[in-house]
Design a protein around this motif. Structure first.
Motif, short mmCIF file in Angstrom:
data_model
loop_
_atom_site.label_atom_id
_atom_site.label_comp_id
_atom_site.label_asym_id
_atom_site.label_seq_id
_atom_site.Cartn_x
_atom_site.Cartn_y
_atom_site.Cartn_z
N MET A 1 0.84 -1.19 0.00
CA MET A 1 0.00 0.00 0.00
C MET A 1 0.88 1.25 0.00
O MET A 1 1.91 1.29 0.65
N THR A 2 0.42 2.25 -0.73
CA THR A 2 1.10 3.54 -0.71
C THR A 2 0.73 4.30 0.55
O THR A 2 -0.45 4.37 0.91
N VAL A 3 1.72 4.83 1.23
CA VAL A 3 1.50 5.62 2.44
C VAL A 3 2.25 6.95 2.29
O VAL A 3 3.21 7.03 1.53
N PRO A 4 1.80 7.98 3.05
CA PRO A 4 0.66 7.97 3.97
C PRO A 4 -0.66 7.98 3.21
O PRO A 4 -0.72 8.34 2.03
N MET A 5 -1.71 7.57 3.92
CA MET A 5 -3.04 7.55 3.34
C MET A 5 -3.60 8.96 3.34
O MET A 5 -3.53 9.67 4.35
N GLY A 6 -4.15 9.39 2.21
CA GLY A 6 -4.64 10.75 2.07
C GLY A 6 -5.69 11.12 3.09
O GLY A 6 -6.60 10.33 3.38
N GLY A 7 -5.56 12.31 3.64
CA GLY A 7 -6.56 12.82 4.57
C GLY A 7 -6.36 12.43 6.01
O GLY A 7 -7.02 12.97 6.90
N ILE A 8 -5.48 11.49 6.29
CA ILE A 8 -5.24 11.04 7.66
C ILE A 8 -3.92 11.63 8.14
O ILE A 8 -2.88 11.43 7.50
N PRO A 9 -3.91 12.37 9.25
CA PRO A 9 -2.65 12.94 9.74
C PRO A 9 -1.60 11.85 9.95
O PRO A 9 -1.91 10.74 10.38
N LEU A 10 -0.37 12.18 9.65
CA LEU A 10 0.70 11.21 9.78
C LEU A 10 0.83 10.70 11.21
O LEU A 10 1.14 9.52 11.44
N ALA A 11 0.57 11.58 12.17
CA ALA A 11 0.65 11.17 13.58
C ALA A 11 -0.37 10.10 13.94
O ALA A 11 -0.21 9.39 14.94
N SER A 31 5.77 7.83 -1.55
CA SER A 31 6.14 8.63 -2.71
C SER A 31 6.58 10.00 -2.20
O SER A 31 6.51 10.27 -1.00
N GLU A 32 7.03 10.84 -3.12
CA GLU A 32 7.50 12.16 -2.69
C GLU A 32 7.15 13.16 -3.78
O GLU A 32 7.82 13.24 -4.81
N VAL A 33 6.05 13.89 -3.53
CA VAL A 33 5.59 14.88 -4.51
C VAL A 33 5.49 16.23 -3.80
O VAL A 33 6.42 17.02 -3.82
N ASN A 34 4.35 16.50 -3.13
CA ASN A 34 4.23 17.74 -2.37
C ASN A 34 3.48 17.50 -1.05
O ASN A 34 2.91 18.43 -0.48
N GLY A 35 3.49 16.26 -0.59
CA GLY A 35 2.91 15.93 0.72
C GLY A 35 4.04 15.62 1.69
O GLY A 35 4.97 16.40 1.86
N ALA A 36 3.97 14.45 2.32
CA ALA A 36 5.06 14.02 3.20
C ALA A 36 6.29 13.69 2.37
O ALA A 36 6.20 13.30 1.21
N LEU A 54 9.50 -1.98 3.67
CA LEU A 54 9.41 -0.56 3.39
C LEU A 54 10.06 -0.26 2.04
O LEU A 54 11.07 -0.86 1.67
N GLY A 55 9.49 0.71 1.32
CA GLY A 55 10.11 1.11 0.06
C GLY A 55 9.73 2.52 -0.33
O GLY A 55 8.66 3.01 0.03
N THR A 56 10.59 3.17 -1.08
CA THR A 56 10.28 4.49 -1.64
C THR A 56 9.97 4.32 -3.12
O THR A 56 10.70 3.66 -3.85
N ALA A 57 8.86 4.93 -3.54
CA ALA A 57 8.45 4.82 -4.95
C ALA A 57 7.82 6.13 -5.41
O ALA A 57 6.62 6.19 -5.55
N GLY A 82 17.42 -5.09 6.12
CA GLY A 82 16.88 -6.15 5.28
C GLY A 82 15.43 -5.97 4.90
O GLY A 82 14.86 -6.82 4.21
N ARG A 83 14.80 -4.86 5.31
CA ARG A 83 13.37 -4.66 5.04
C ARG A 83 13.10 -3.36 4.28
O ARG A 83 11.95 -2.95 4.17
N PHE A 84 14.13 -2.75 3.75
CA PHE A 84 13.96 -1.46 3.08
C PHE A 84 14.53 -1.51 1.68
O PHE A 84 15.63 -2.02 1.46
N ALA A 85 13.77 -1.01 0.71
CA ALA A 85 14.22 -0.88 -0.68
C ALA A 85 14.15 0.59 -1.07
O ALA A 85 13.13 1.25 -0.83
N LEU A 86 15.21 1.09 -1.67
CA LEU A 86 15.27 2.49 -2.08
C LEU A 86 14.95 2.59 -3.56
O LEU A 86 15.70 2.11 -4.41
#
Length: 326
Positions: A1-11, A31-36, A54-57, A82-86
């Protein structure tokens, strides 16, 4: 799943990550656009749900200096060994130039150079020298990760797909239909057997087809009018299907551009229907050659950020097959 989920505060995402893990989802990708930014949501996931991968996409290759990008990746790899992909990619002129004041030039070579730099730096090497698009003087990570993360490359057309096959550990696909996957995978050649294919898939789990198609048309005009994505879809064979949209968009007629997109194109790129139907459509990507289907969950009339119980139920229905398989 892509995170963070829209509309839900990261906290408030501890509950979201718990619901995802409970529903059988194995991975969370940012992902990295103009949110987190790309790394903070994954760091929280590593702390709150240490079983998730975990992964960045994706993380753009332009918006951080090479050393800072290596530091951020090394820190997250240290937190989740061992659980992260860049995943990195060129991103777009809007994100890079308009929003981050960095010149968007030679995206292929820049992405290739950042990939090569990261391979060396995350492996603990001292990097000292000039690449084609930048130079680095004696950079060494103070704490290189014990398990260097696999490096994935976002790719659309043959040049970047072949670069991914030659130098990365995997590829990230985006904005394509299940029927498009074989064409993209074919460009990977013999490397495919040792390679991870990730695809970001837009999912709008509602049976209100009119709502889903309206949302889908807005998204398509936002993305597929960007030159790189337009060329990608021409390469995929959608020149005739999308010509009306491109013509109207170039003329400044946004309403006509929306109307010109055929339903079948929207339905192929934006999955919609019941959660079970969406899950079945996602499985077609897997059958076509995708190893990691990453859902990007779109808002629906039935589910809002103010109704956590409805979201939990939705995630359970979307992830049921994964949970049963686990």
């Amino acid at each position: 799943m892509t995170v963070p989920m829209g509309g839900i505060p990261l906290a408030d995402h501890a509950a979201v990550y718990a619901a995802l893990a409970d529903a059988g989802f194995t991975d969370v990708w940012s992902s990295e656009v103009n949110g987190a930014d790309a790394f903070t949501p994954l760091t929280l996931a590593a702390a709150w749900q240490p079983g998730l991968r975990l992964g960045t996409a994706i993380t753009p290759a332009f918006t951080r200096g090479p050393g800072l990008l290596a530091m951020s990746a090394a820190a997250l790899a240290d937190v989740a060994p061992g659980r992260f992909a860049l995943g990195i990619g060129a991103s777009s002129p809007v994100v890079v130039s308009d929003w981050n004041a960095v010149e968007f030039t030679e995206p292929f070579r820049r992405t290739r150079d950042v990939l090569r730099f990261l391979r060396a730096a995350l492996g603990g090497e001292t990097v000292d020298g000039a690449f084609d698009t930048f130079a680095v003087r004696r950079f060494t990570l103070e704490r290189p990760p014990a398990v260097p993360p696999p490096l994935l490359l976002a790719a659309l057309r043959p040049g970047m797909l072949r670069l991914a096959a030659a130098e990365a550990d995997g590829v990230i696909l985006n904005w394509l239909a299940a029927t498009d996957v074989p064409r993209a995978v074919a460009e990977l050649g013999r490397r495919r057997a040792q390679f991870e294919v990730v695809a970001r898939i837009f999912v709008c789990p509602t049976e209100d087809a009119g709502y889903a198609r309206t949302l889908g048309r807005r998204m398509i005009t936002s993305y597929l009018t960007v030159p790189a994505y337009a060329e990608f879809h021409r390469w995929l064979g959608r020149q005739e299907a999308l010509a009306g949209m491109w013509t109207a968009w170039a003329a400044g007629d946004r309403r006509a551009a929306l109307a010109a997109i055929p339903d079948e194109v929207v339905d192929a790129l934006i999955l919609h229907g019941s959660p079970e139907r969406c899950r079945a459509q996602v499985n077609r990507y897997v059958d076509a050659g995708v190893d990691v289907p990453v859902l990007a969950l779109l808002p629906t009339p039935e589910t809002t950020a103010t109704d956590p119980a409805a979201l939990t139920t939705l995630l359970a229905r979307l992830g049921r097959d994964a949970k049963e398989a686990a």
